[in-house]
Scaffold this active site. Structure first.
Site, PDB file in Angstrom:
ATOM      1  N   TYR A 110      44.054 -20.327 -18.371  1.00 43.82           N
ATOM      2  CA  TYR A 110      44.229 -19.625 -19.638  1.00 43.82           C
ATOM      3  C   TYR A 110      44.416 -20.667 -20.722  1.00 43.82           C
ATOM      4  O   TYR A 110      45.375 -21.443 -20.694  1.00 43.82           O
ATOM      5  CB  TYR A 110      45.444 -18.679 -19.624  1.00 43.82           C
ATOM      6  CG  TYR A 110      45.743 -18.187 -21.026  1.00 43.82           C
ATOM      7  CD1 TYR A 110      44.820 -17.388 -21.697  1.00 43.82           C
ATOM      8  CD2 TYR A 110      46.890 -18.570 -21.706  1.00 43.82           C
ATOM      9  CE1 TYR A 110      45.033 -16.994 -23.008  1.00 43.82           C
ATOM     10  CE2 TYR A 110      47.109 -18.175 -23.023  1.00 43.82           C
ATOM     11  CZ  TYR A 110      46.181 -17.390 -23.662  1.00 43.82           C
ATOM     12  OH  TYR A 110      46.386 -17.000 -24.959  1.00 43.82           O
ATOM     13  N   ARG A 132      37.236  19.217 -27.644  1.00 42.68           N
ATOM     14  CA  ARG A 132      36.453  18.712 -26.504  1.00 42.68           C
ATOM     15  C   ARG A 132      36.883  17.306 -26.100  1.00 42.68           C
ATOM     16  O   ARG A 132      36.639  16.860 -24.998  1.00 42.68           O
ATOM     17  CB  ARG A 132      34.946  18.722 -26.859  1.00 42.68           C
ATOM     18  CG  ARG A 132      34.367  20.113 -26.995  1.00 42.68           C
ATOM     19  CD  ARG A 132      32.951  20.095 -27.542  1.00 42.68           C
ATOM     20  NE  ARG A 132      32.913  19.867 -28.981  1.00 42.68           N
ATOM     21  CZ  ARG A 132      31.806  19.930 -29.719  1.00 42.68           C
ATOM     22  NH1 ARG A 132      30.641  20.203 -29.151  1.00 42.68           N
ATOM     23  NH2 ARG A 132      31.849  19.726 -31.015  1.00 42.68           N
ATOM     24  N   ARG A 151      56.292 -34.237 -12.986  1.00 37.45           N
ATOM     25  CA  ARG A 151      56.598 -33.408 -11.825  1.00 37.45           C
ATOM     26  C   ARG A 151      57.564 -34.196 -10.956  1.00 37.45           C
ATOM     27  O   ARG A 151      57.677 -35.423 -11.081  1.00 37.45           O
ATOM     28  CB  ARG A 151      55.326 -33.073 -11.049  1.00 37.45           C
ATOM     29  CG  ARG A 151      54.648 -34.292 -10.500  1.00 37.45           C
ATOM     30  CD  ARG A 151      53.363 -33.989  -9.744  1.00 37.45           C
ATOM     31  NE  ARG A 151      52.887 -35.191  -9.099  1.00 37.45           N
ATOM     32  CZ  ARG A 151      51.627 -35.592  -9.088  1.00 37.45           C
ATOM     33  NH1 ARG A 151      50.691 -34.892  -9.691  1.00 37.45           N
ATOM     34  NH2 ARG A 151      51.299 -36.688  -8.450  1.00 37.45           N
TER      35      ARG A 151
HETATM   36  C1  UD1 Z   1      26.611  19.340 -35.252  1.00 37.14           C
HETATM   37  C2  UD1 Z   1      25.518  20.214 -35.835  1.00 37.14           C
HETATM   38  C3  UD1 Z   1      24.350  20.303 -34.843  1.00 37.14           C
HETATM   39  C4  UD1 Z   1      23.860  18.903 -34.515  1.00 37.14           C
HETATM   40  C5  UD1 Z   1      25.000  17.998 -34.048  1.00 37.14           C
HETATM   41  C6  UD1 Z   1      24.525  16.551 -33.983  1.00 37.14           C
HETATM   42  C7  UD1 Z   1      26.552  21.906 -37.287  1.00 37.14           C
HETATM   43  C8  UD1 Z   1      26.934  23.306 -37.458  1.00 37.14           C
HETATM   44  N1  UD1 Z   1      26.019  21.545 -36.121  1.00 37.14           N
HETATM   45  O1  UD1 Z   1      27.121  19.964 -34.078  1.00 37.14           O
HETATM   46  O2  UD1 Z   1      23.294  21.058 -35.399  1.00 37.14           O
HETATM   47  O3  UD1 Z   1      22.847  18.971 -33.528  1.00 37.14           O
HETATM   48  O4  UD1 Z   1      26.112  18.044 -34.976  1.00 37.14           O
HETATM   49  O5  UD1 Z   1      25.517  15.718 -33.468  1.00 37.14           O
HETATM   50  O6  UD1 Z   1      26.704  21.142 -38.216  1.00 37.14           O
HETATM   51  N2  UD1 Z   1      33.396  18.584 -39.292  1.00 37.14           N
HETATM   52  C9  UD1 Z   1      34.144  18.680 -40.434  1.00 37.14           C
HETATM   53  N3  UD1 Z   1      34.688  19.904 -40.743  1.00 37.14           N
HETATM   54  C10 UD1 Z   1      34.500  20.999 -39.980  1.00 37.14           C
HETATM   55  C11 UD1 Z   1      33.720  20.874 -38.807  1.00 37.14           C
HETATM   56  C12 UD1 Z   1      33.176  19.650 -38.491  1.00 37.14           C
HETATM   57  O7  UD1 Z   1      34.353  17.710 -41.156  1.00 37.14           O
HETATM   58  O8  UD1 Z   1      35.031  22.058 -40.342  1.00 37.14           O
HETATM   59  C13 UD1 Z   1      32.850  17.258 -38.915  1.00 37.14           C
HETATM   60  C14 UD1 Z   1      33.348  16.774 -37.573  1.00 37.14           C
HETATM   61  O9  UD1 Z   1      34.542  16.027 -37.720  1.00 37.14           O
HETATM   62  C15 UD1 Z   1      32.195  15.950 -37.025  1.00 37.14           C
HETATM   63  C16 UD1 Z   1      30.976  16.531 -37.740  1.00 37.14           C
HETATM   64  O10 UD1 Z   1      31.450  17.337 -38.792  1.00 37.14           O
HETATM   65  O11 UD1 Z   1      32.300  14.566 -37.278  1.00 37.14           O
HETATM   66  C17 UD1 Z   1      30.135  17.378 -36.791  1.00 37.14           C
HETATM   67  O12 UD1 Z   1      30.957  18.332 -36.191  1.00 37.14           O
HETATM   68  P1  UD1 Z   1      30.881  18.599 -34.616  1.00 37.14           P
HETATM   69  O13 UD1 Z   1      31.936  19.544 -34.285  1.00 37.14           O
HETATM   70  O14 UD1 Z   1      30.802  17.351 -33.888  1.00 37.14           O
HETATM   71  O15 UD1 Z   1      29.464  19.355 -34.568  1.00 37.14           O
HETATM   72  P2  UD1 Z   1      28.476  19.446 -33.335  1.00 37.14           P
HETATM   73  O16 UD1 Z   1      28.914  20.554 -32.466  1.00 37.14           O
HETATM   74  O17 UD1 Z   1      28.282  18.130 -32.732  1.00 37.14           O
HETATM   75 MG    MG Z   2      29.302  16.348 -32.873  1.00 39.10          MG
END
Ligand code: UD1
Ligand code: MG
Length: 415
Positions: free
Chosen positions: A328, A15, A402
């Site tokens: 500056y 995204r 100057r």
């Molecule tokens: C997640 C939550 C959602 C919450 C939201 C809040 C889950 C399934 N969903 O969604 O309920 O409302 O955050 O901001 O948790 N990450 C990993 N490994 C992975 C996937 C993700 O380390 O395999 C990390 C990402 O780097 C990120 C965090 O987990 O920093 C959250 O992942 P992201 O993809 O942002 O989840 P959201 O769709 O925001």
């Molecule tokens: Mg998130």
């Protein structure tokens, strides 16, 4: 018993449409992941592990050896990131804080409150009420108001989509209960969701609690650049509000950009379109801007004026000194009660090195002067307009550097 924490930063978010991990994108000059890490650390969590994925080097470059790293080679979801953390949890007791690496506005005090509330629970997590909850997991409660489960938006039915209480992605788990619940975590569509742990714990009749935050901006997540811009705005307003409460006048809150770690004294006025970078100290009753750019490492005494279109960097400026417009001044020390004329610049860089300009007290620098560093103007000196100063000027001297003007009378009539 030491508190431990896990920061999730393993995913390479499409995204964001970036070659970089979203976690290293900056918010007011500081990486998202750095902000999350600092808040966790300041909340008193001593031992922190960070889950990293494909872009691990980028995150390591920011957090260096301040954290342990857990490598998640494939992005199979937030639940999978916890499965990968098993080894880190092994042999530990008490509680673990788990936090999404993309919620940079979280305050240390909030994490502390969550940890305190978590004492008796198997799971405790932060939530907030959003009038537009789109994109977040929804908190489903029963008729008694108890948490039942978190449902991700993609799995919400029409009724659940209307729920305005959202999951923050910030949880505190009892380590033993978490380890047991992990045994029961199954994948949905090839992904594991940390949010399912809540449901598993509820089914085991363990104590699960949600803590609703009053300031719902603290847990905003950054999933794309549009959210990044929104968070920039919110952070800007938070920082500006803090300074205004401390007695600083900010004429235009929306168009004043003050970074972290800036101190500003009472009754200083900041005019619009001013940027003040980190590690700057500004005294009382100063006047800054409009359109001023105060860069890192500046230290301004009281009653200093930095006017329109002035850029200063690593400038130490004495009380009552004025740099009113179009200058500056970098790598310099300027004494008290000086006047630096319009268009004056320090020539501080020769292509290899930065050199210093030192200006004594009560010095008057005329307009459009080049100060070729390293150079020193003594106390009470006067520099004529249009000069290019390459040699030191002794105190009480006038320096003119100057060419003399030549008038060729009648020349324009003849041509
Ligand atoms: C997640 C939550 C959602 C919450 C939201 C809040 C889950 C399934 N969903 O969604 O309920 O409302 O955050 O901001 O948790 N990450 C990993 N490994 C992975 C996937 C993700 O380390 O395999 C990390 C990402 O780097 C990120 C965090 O987990 O920093 C959250 O992942 P992201 O993809 O942002 O989840 P959201 O769709 O925001
Ligand atoms: Mg998130």
């Amino acid at each position: 018993m030491e508190n431990i924490g896990i920061i999730l930063a393993g995913s390479n978010d499409t995204r964001f449409n970036s070659n970089k991990s979203k976690h290293v994108h900056k918010l007011f000059g500081k990486e998202i992941i750095r902000r999350v890490f600092n808040s966790v650390k300041e909340a008193g969590i001593e031992k922190i592990a960070t889950v990293v994925g494909e872009k691990k080097e980028q995150i390591q470059e920011v957090l260096k050896d301040e954290t342990e790293y857990i490598y998640q080679e494939k992005v199979f979801g937030t639940g999978h990131a916890i499965i990968k953390s098993r080894e880190f949890l092994e042999g530990k007791n008490g509680k673990v804080l788990i936090i999404n690496g993309d919620t940079p506005l979280i305050e240390p005090s909030t994490i502390k409150k969550l940890m305190e509330k978590a004492e008796e629970n198997a799971a405790t997590f932060l939530t907030a009420i959003y009038s537009n909850p789109k994109g977040y997991g929804r908190v489903v409660r029963n008729e008694y108001g108890d948490v039942v489960e978190i449902v991700e938006e993609e799995f919400c039915d029409n009724e659940q989509k209307l729920i305005q209480e959202i999951n923050s992605g910030i949880y505190c788990f009892d380590i033993k209960e978490l380890q047991e619940a992990l045994e029961e975590l199954v994948s949905e569509d090839g992904k594991y969701y940390i949010t399912d742990i809540i449901k598993i714990m509820k089914q085991k009749e363990l104590k699960v609690e949600a803590m609703i935050l009053e300031d719902n901006t603290e847990i905003l997540g950054v999933n794309d650049r549009i959210q990044l811009e929104l968070l920039n705005k919110i952070l800007k307003i938070k920082i500006n509000t803090k300074h205004m409460k401390n007695g600083v006048t900010i004429e235009d809150m929306q168009n004043t950009y003050i970074y972290d770690d800036v101190k500003i004294g009472k009754d200083t006025i900041i005019h619009p379109n001013t940027i003040i970078k980190s590690n700057v100290i500004i005294g009382d009753e100063c006047e800054i801007g409009p359109n001023a750019y105060i860069r890192e490492g500046c230290n301004l005494a009281n009653k200093v004026k930095i006017g329109n279109c002035v850029e200063i960097k690593k400038a130490i400026i004495g009380e009552g000194t004025k740099i009113p417009h179009l200058s500056y001044m970098g790598d310099c020390e300027i004494g008290q009660k000086c006047n630096i004329g319009c268009g004056t610049i320090t020539c501080n860089y020769d292509g290899f090195n930065k050199s210093k300009t030192i200006i004594g007290n009560n010095t008057f620098v005329g307009s459009n002067v080049n100060l070729v560093a390293p150079v020193k103007l003594g106390d009470n000196t006067f520099v004529a307009a249009g000069s290019t100063i390459t040699d030191d000027v002794p105190e009480y001297s006038l320096a003119i550097a100057r060419q003399r003007q030549v008038n060729k009378e009648g020349w324009n009539k003849r041509n």
